[in-house]
Each structure stands twice: as structure tokens, then as C-alpha cells.
Motif scaffolding. Structure first.
Motif, mmCIF file in Angstrom:
data_model
loop_
_atom_site.group_PDB
_atom_site.id
_atom_site.type_symbol
_atom_site.label_atom_id
_atom_site.label_comp_id
_atom_site.label_asym_id
_atom_site.label_seq_id
_atom_site.Cartn_x
_atom_site.Cartn_y
_atom_site.Cartn_z
ATOM 1 N N PHE A 50 0.830 -1.193 0.000
ATOM 2 C CA PHE A 50 0.000 0.000 0.000
ATOM 3 C C PHE A 50 0.870 1.250 0.000
ATOM 4 O O PHE A 50 0.994 1.966 0.987
ATOM 5 N N ARG A 51 1.484 1.473 -1.148
ATOM 6 C CA ARG A 51 2.312 2.657 -1.370
ATOM 7 C C ARG A 51 2.415 2.884 -2.878
ATOM 8 O O ARG A 51 2.152 2.003 -3.683
ATOM 9 N N SER A 52 2.787 4.075 -3.261
ATOM 10 C CA SER A 52 3.023 4.414 -4.657
ATOM 11 C C SER A 52 4.502 4.721 -4.822
ATOM 12 O O SER A 52 5.111 5.382 -3.983
ATOM 13 N N VAL A 53 5.073 4.224 -5.899
ATOM 14 C CA VAL A 53 6.483 4.465 -6.198
ATOM 15 C C VAL A 53 6.563 5.039 -7.602
ATOM 16 O O VAL A 53 5.920 4.541 -8.525
ATOM 17 N N TRP A 54 7.330 6.102 -7.769
ATOM 18 C CA TRP A 54 7.532 6.683 -9.091
ATOM 19 C C TRP A 54 8.929 7.260 -9.166
ATOM 20 O O TRP A 54 9.580 7.502 -8.146
ATOM 21 N N ALA A 55 9.373 7.462 -10.377
ATOM 22 C CA ALA A 55 10.714 8.021 -10.603
ATOM 23 C C ALA A 55 10.594 9.236 -11.508
ATOM 24 O O ALA A 55 9.742 9.290 -12.402
ATOM 25 N N ARG A 90 13.291 12.945 -12.665
ATOM 26 C CA ARG A 90 14.691 13.386 -12.790
ATOM 27 C C ARG A 90 15.361 13.598 -11.430
ATOM 28 O O ARG A 90 16.581 13.701 -11.339
ATOM 29 N N HIS A 91 14.572 13.652 -10.371
ATOM 30 C CA HIS A 91 15.114 13.834 -9.030
ATOM 31 C C HIS A 91 15.324 12.517 -8.297
ATOM 32 O O HIS A 91 15.680 12.512 -7.124
ATOM 33 N N GLY A 92 15.043 11.402 -8.971
ATOM 34 C CA GLY A 92 15.249 10.094 -8.356
ATOM 35 C C GLY A 92 13.962 9.307 -8.187
ATOM 36 O O GLY A 92 12.939 9.634 -8.772
ATOM 37 N N THR A 93 14.024 8.278 -7.379
ATOM 38 C CA THR A 93 12.876 7.422 -7.103
ATOM 39 C C THR A 93 12.221 7.873 -5.806
ATOM 40 O O THR A 93 12.899 8.155 -4.826
ATOM 41 N N HIS A 94 10.903 7.933 -5.835
ATOM 42 C CA HIS A 94 10.139 8.432 -4.690
ATOM 43 C C HIS A 94 9.131 7.374 -4.250
ATOM 44 O O HIS A 94 8.602 6.635 -5.070
ATOM 45 N N THR A 95 8.851 7.341 -2.981
ATOM 46 C CA THR A 95 7.857 6.433 -2.424
ATOM 47 C C THR A 95 6.911 7.239 -1.544
ATOM 48 O O THR A 95 7.337 8.078 -0.753
ATOM 49 N N LYS A 96 5.617 6.986 -1.724
ATOM 50 C CA LYS A 96 4.605 7.642 -0.899
ATOM 51 C C LYS A 96 3.634 6.568 -0.449
ATOM 52 O O LYS A 96 3.116 5.808 -1.262
#
Length: 181
Positions: A66-71, A73-79
């Protein structure tokens, strides 16, 4: 099918849309990509916020954290997904070409559904994907007291307007409104 994440997400959303319409729902889409849900399923005066996940099966199972991950130009992010902002997660599996609907409040930080029986024939604590094929059907493993009740408001001509929410409002915060045109 390309392996681009956006293409997979778009395919999952399209499959969920088709599945819900075939089940008699009207499907609404947010006007922004920044909403915590991908679509809203509406039927019989109830609105349900749905986040769609595309997941391929691995070893006969599909898993969703239960999280969203996206990438970018600033890197990989997790929310993390705030469970109060969505009512259902629709998991589209390309190997079965099926959608599975789960309520995030019924699970901890992730869920794994079996699309084929396990090789060791384990049945205890196994969530069979077929049990989650139909939208809005409660998981029998979750007690009735833990399921949310819809919030009802009066609309035009006092018709009920209902919105399903994953957080039960307190009696003092529950409101009934009348809207006039």
C-alpha cells in the motif's frame, strides 16, 4: 505491450473501467493525476474511490504494497497510501486478465492474493484471488463491525446521496445536507 510503468497503469485503469461498467457501475475519472484515487465507481447512490494497481503474478500470486512508487529526474520516490483517501484497490493481473477488488482497511501494509493454488497445498491464511473478483463483496474473513458504513446526505427531492468511506464518522460529525437547485 511495452514495459513502461505509465502504459501498465493506463492498461490497468482501462481494464478496471471496463470491468466496473460491465458490472453496472458508472465510472467517473478525476480531472487531475494527483488525486489519491484513479477512478470513482458509482451505483445506487454510492460513490467508491478506487486506486488501480497493475500487478503481474509471480509464483502463482499477486502482491500489492500500500504505497506508490515513481521516478523522475530527481530520483525514485515512495509515498504510502493513506487508506482513508480510498475505498478500494483494484488489482489488474495481465496473466489472468482479471480485476480483483480489495478494501485496504481489511489488510495491514500489503496483501498477497493467490491466483493458482500453492504447490504445498497450503490453505490456512491464503487469500484466493477468486474471492476478490467482484467489486463491493466483503471479505468474509473481516468481521461486520470492522466494515465502514456509507455516509448519506439528502440531495435534490430528498434523494439519498451516499459516499462510502473507509473511516467511520462519529455521530457528532455525521451530517445530513439538503441541496437545492
Amino acid at each position: 505491450m511495452a514495459h513502461h510503468t505509465k502504459d501498465k497503469g493506463d492498461l490497468g485503469t482501462a481494464k478496471a473501467h471496463a470491468d466496473l461498467v460491465a458490472s453496472g457501475f458508472t465510472v467517473l475519472f478525476p480531472a487531475t493525476e494527483h488525486a489519491p484515487f484513479d477512478l470513482v465507481a458509482y451505483r445506487h447512490g454510492e460513490f467508491h474511490r478506487v486506486q488501480v494497481k497493475y500487478r503481474s503474478s509471480r509464483a502463482g500470486a499477486i502482491s500489492v504494497n500500500f504505497r506508490s512508487v515513481w521516478a523522475d529526474r530527481h530520483g525514485t520516490h515512495t509515498k504510502r497510501i493513506y487508506k482513508s483517501e480510498i475505498d478500494y484497490v483494484c488489482i489488474y493481473c495481465p496473466e489472468t486478465d482479471e480485476c480483483y477488488y480489495i478494501r485496504p482497511d481489511d489488510h495491514q501494509q500489503s496483501v498477497t492474493l493467490r491466483v493458482v493454488p500453492s504447490r504445498n497445498a497450503q490453505r490456512k491464511r491464503v487469500l484466493e484471488a477468486a474471492r476478490f473478483r467482484h467489486f463491493g463483496v466483503p471479505d468474509p474473513a473481516v468481521p461486520e463491525a470492522n466494515r465502514p458504513s456509507p455516509i448519506v446526505a439528502s440531495g435534490v427531492d430528498n434523494e439519498p446521496i451516499t459516499h462510502s468511506t473507509s473511516q467511520q464518522p462519529s455521530a457528532s460529525s455525521r451530517r445530513t445536507s439538503t441541496f437545492e437547485v
